[in-house]
Design a protein around this motif. Sequence first.
Motif, PDB file in Angstrom:
ATOM      1  N   HIS A  27       0.834  -1.196   0.000  1.00  0.00           N
ATOM      2  CA  HIS A  27       0.000   0.000   0.000  1.00  0.00           C
ATOM      3  C   HIS A  27       0.870   1.247   0.000  1.00  0.00           C
ATOM      4  O   HIS A  27       2.067   1.198   0.330  1.00  0.00           O
ATOM      5  N   ASP A  28       0.259   2.374  -0.367  1.00  0.00           N
ATOM      6  CA  ASP A  28       0.962   3.643  -0.305  1.00  0.00           C
ATOM      7  C   ASP A  28       0.597   4.357   1.000  1.00  0.00           C
ATOM      8  O   ASP A  28       0.201   3.713   1.969  1.00  0.00           O
ATOM      9  N   ALA A  30      -1.885   6.426   1.606  1.00  0.00           N
ATOM     10  CA  ALA A  30      -3.308   6.740   1.776  1.00  0.00           C
ATOM     11  C   ALA A  30      -3.912   5.761   2.783  1.00  0.00           C
ATOM     12  O   ALA A  30      -4.335   4.665   2.427  1.00  0.00           O
ATOM     13  N   GLU A  31      -3.936   6.155   4.036  1.00  0.00           N
ATOM     14  CA  GLU A  31      -4.321   5.239   5.115  1.00  0.00           C
ATOM     15  C   GLU A  31      -5.742   4.699   4.962  1.00  0.00           C
ATOM     16  O   GLU A  31      -6.058   3.617   5.452  1.00  0.00           O
ATOM     17  N   ALA A  33      -7.331   3.998   2.126  1.00  0.00           N
ATOM     18  CA  ALA A  33      -7.578   3.229   0.899  1.00  0.00           C
ATOM     19  C   ALA A  33      -7.372   1.736   1.159  1.00  0.00           C
ATOM     20  O   ALA A  33      -6.398   1.333   1.801  1.00  0.00           O
ATOM     21  N   TYR A  35      -6.458  -2.288   0.589  1.00  0.00           N
ATOM     22  CA  TYR A  35      -5.408  -3.014  -0.123  1.00  0.00           C
ATOM     23  C   TYR A  35      -5.472  -4.476   0.273  1.00  0.00           C
ATOM     24  O   TYR A  35      -6.115  -4.848   1.261  1.00  0.00           O
ATOM     25  N   SER A  74      -3.333   8.476  -2.686  1.00  0.00           N
ATOM     26  CA  SER A  74      -4.658   8.163  -3.225  1.00  0.00           C
ATOM     27  C   SER A  74      -4.955   6.671  -3.284  1.00  0.00           C
ATOM     28  O   SER A  74      -6.022   6.275  -3.732  1.00  0.00           O
ATOM     29  N   GLY A  75      -4.005   5.828  -2.870  1.00  0.00           N
ATOM     30  CA  GLY A  75      -4.182   4.384  -2.994  1.00  0.00           C
ATOM     31  C   GLY A  75      -3.868   3.865  -4.382  1.00  0.00           C
ATOM     32  O   GLY A  75      -4.159   2.701  -4.691  1.00  0.00           O
ATOM     33  N   ASN A  78      -1.809   0.627  -4.442  1.00  0.00           N
ATOM     34  CA  ASN A  78      -2.212  -0.433  -3.506  1.00  0.00           C
ATOM     35  C   ASN A  78      -2.432  -1.764  -4.209  1.00  0.00           C
ATOM     36  O   ASN A  78      -3.003  -1.824  -5.302  1.00  0.00           O
ATOM     37  N   GLY A 416      -6.365   7.257  -8.156  1.00  0.00           N
ATOM     38  CA  GLY A 416      -6.165   6.044  -7.373  1.00  0.00           C
ATOM     39  C   GLY A 416      -7.471   5.365  -7.033  1.00  0.00           C
ATOM     40  O   GLY A 416      -8.311   5.090  -7.898  1.00  0.00           O
ATOM     41  N   LEU A 417      -7.664   5.105  -5.730  1.00  0.00           N
ATOM     42  CA  LEU A 417      -8.904   4.532  -5.221  1.00  0.00           C
ATOM     43  C   LEU A 417      -9.816   5.575  -4.594  1.00  0.00           C
ATOM     44  O   LEU A 417     -11.037   5.486  -4.685  1.00  0.00           O
ATOM     45  N   LYS A 452      -8.196   0.822 -10.444  1.00  0.00           N
ATOM     46  CA  LYS A 452      -7.783   2.189 -10.134  1.00  0.00           C
ATOM     47  C   LYS A 452      -8.260   3.151 -11.231  1.00  0.00           C
ATOM     48  O   LYS A 452      -8.510   2.757 -12.370  1.00  0.00           O
TER      49      LYS A 452
END
Length: 460
Positions: A27-28, A30-31, A33, A35, A74-75, A78, A416-417, A452
Amino acid sequence: MLIDDLQAVLPGDRIVRDPDVMRSFAHDEAEWAPYAQPAVVVRPRSADEVQATVRHCIKHGTPLVTRGAGTGLSGGANAVEGCVVLVLDRMTAIREIDPVERLAVVEPGVVNDDLRAACAAQGLWYPPDPASSPWSTIGGNVATNAGGVCCVKYGVTRDYVLGLQVVTGTGELVRLGRRTAKGVAGYDLAGLMVGSEGTLGVVTEVAVRLRAQRAPERTVAGYFDSTVAAGEAAAAIAAAGVVPSALELVDRHCLAAVDAWKNMGLSADAEVVLLGRSDAPGEAGDREATVMLECFEKAGATWAAQSSDQEEADALFAARRLAYPALERLGPVLTEDVCVPTHLVPEMLARIDLAAKRHDTQVANIAHIGDGNLHPLLITPAGDEDARRRAQAAFDDIVADALALGGTVTGEHGVGLLKRTGLVQELGPAVLELHHAVKKALDPHRILNPGKVVGFHSGE
């Protein structure tokens, strides 16, 4: 089996199967989003290894999610269930810096600030400077069309990408774009790849335009009692015809969080701090700084001055860059990234305040306010699901307000998501179908970062 095929064509150290290590690449930043756990992580060192990985994913119908440093918000990077996560952080060569043609050619894993430092050694400058520039990679910047602090004057990543080497959704390794100063042959496929978030191809090399090093910047700072007043100052600067090299908003919540973390001693006795810079040379720079100062004062700044201490000025901008990770320490952060016309910035900031009050949500504000790119940060206590629902409602209202003012749902973080619903609202059915047509043409096997941006999943 896919993993057997990858092991047959890639050196052993390129393949990661340890569950804990894979989880770190899933994951990136973006907490919020979602994954999933990938089936395998691949860390290639060459374009050929990327191509081999893509071809085997096509063969097995396996989703492929490409990732750089994972600093996205933005996820977009992910993992989806059972996918291959392709991590390009080991492709770090700066292949060329040409001071005559003013271009650089780099691999996607090169860190933004490392490229800037290498260019500076030759009297050159690569302008795009996202807040994550000490960690984010050029490949990730290309994927999201990243912006940054100085982009109010100098533009975003797409404005500097000349050409790309890309592995396509059919497994071909191709070159797009050009190295010349001008070129209009064919469709702008290189430009199309910039901002596509890994959904149309995998970037394995980037040629970017460079500028000459610029003059030292003058910094003007001002304190305001509200974000709206600071927004009025920014709108006045634009109306005066001044294009600053940076114009940033940071509120007291952000500065206090940075101080609590780094003990920088920067917490201001104000609700909002506005930071402006001019890099125009000589008297032109003096005039721009004077105009910015006048606009600050006329908009109601409680204090404003041109900085005479470069170290202090740099510290304020360093605090701006640290604001997001500092706020993360307070609880899960839902990051907005809307952009509105500059003359409507005060109205948008007022609407953000109303959304925060309406949904009883703590909102801290940072912004590239000079180009209308606002980043309200919605903070919730860890584990508080009711606060999370309220924050999501505020997030949705902020998106709707930005669109109502003729803005966009993302200025630089990507779709992103987190912004897929907003994208549908912004584009409308006809334009969304054009996006779908492009995706179908360039990713016919539906393996590239499925789910995405335009929302296709593998197999659709």
